[in-house]
Design an enzyme around this catalytic site. Sequence first.
Site, PDB file in Angstrom:
ATOM      1  N   ASP A 158       0.987  -1.125  -0.080  1.00 44.53           N
ATOM      2  CA  ASP A 158       0.019  -0.126  -0.157  1.00 44.53           C
ATOM      3  C   ASP A 158       0.875   1.182  -0.115  1.00 44.53           C
ATOM      4  O   ASP A 158       2.039   1.226   0.650  1.00 44.53           O
ATOM      5  CB  ASP A 158      -0.780  -0.033   1.265  1.00 44.53           C
ATOM      6  CG  ASP A 158      -2.051  -1.142   1.291  1.00 44.53           C
ATOM      7  OD1 ASP A 158      -2.319  -1.525   0.021  1.00 44.53           O
ATOM      8  OD2 ASP A 158      -2.433  -1.303   2.358  1.00 44.53           O
ATOM      9  N   ASP A 215      -7.012  -1.855  -4.216  1.00 47.90           N
ATOM     10  CA  ASP A 215      -7.952  -1.446  -3.127  1.00 47.90           C
ATOM     11  C   ASP A 215      -9.034  -0.609  -3.869  1.00 47.90           C
ATOM     12  O   ASP A 215     -10.290  -0.765  -3.450  1.00 47.90           O
ATOM     13  CB  ASP A 215      -7.407  -0.735  -1.919  1.00 47.90           C
ATOM     14  CG  ASP A 215      -6.184  -1.603  -1.218  1.00 47.90           C
ATOM     15  OD1 ASP A 215      -6.580  -2.816  -1.215  1.00 47.90           O
ATOM     16  OD2 ASP A 215      -5.251  -1.120  -0.495  1.00 47.90           O
TER      17      ASP A 215
END
Length: 161
Positions: free
Chosen positions: A117, A136
Amino acid sequence: MRLAGLVALGVFLLDQASKYAVIHAMELHRRLAIDVWPPFLNFRMAWNQGVNFGLFSGEDAATKWILIAVSLAISAWVWMWSRKEAHSLYVQVSAGLMIGGALGNVLDRLLYGAVADFLNMSCCGFSNPFSFNVADISIFAGALGLALFSGRPAQKRGKTP
């Protein structure tokens, strides 16, 4: 159904290309933070071993494999469900978004042991402590699209509603 597959492939490639660029080319894994357009867009390296917001994260190898299996099972179910009957364009795109994002995060778990991330966005006095990635965003948009559009039958070509 071809559209869902093309969307999934596009999302998967975009997700992996963005992660490669940020992690390897920009060396975010060493620098940990790059301010792009503060506070609206920053790169903050985070290795997520769990699901959203780090839920179910742990050092246990079994957790990694369970999350991989769950992601693959959900992706397979969405793929088979979306092939069963004629679905609208929006449902096909939503299914592709969800599948492509899920597969992108599965590959991260296989390559790195965790999901990479790096996107961090804040605004208007709110400082967001969490990072996320293209996969995501795609999973969220795909799930939202399936929830909004899956109850509507596909329109026949050449016919008006």
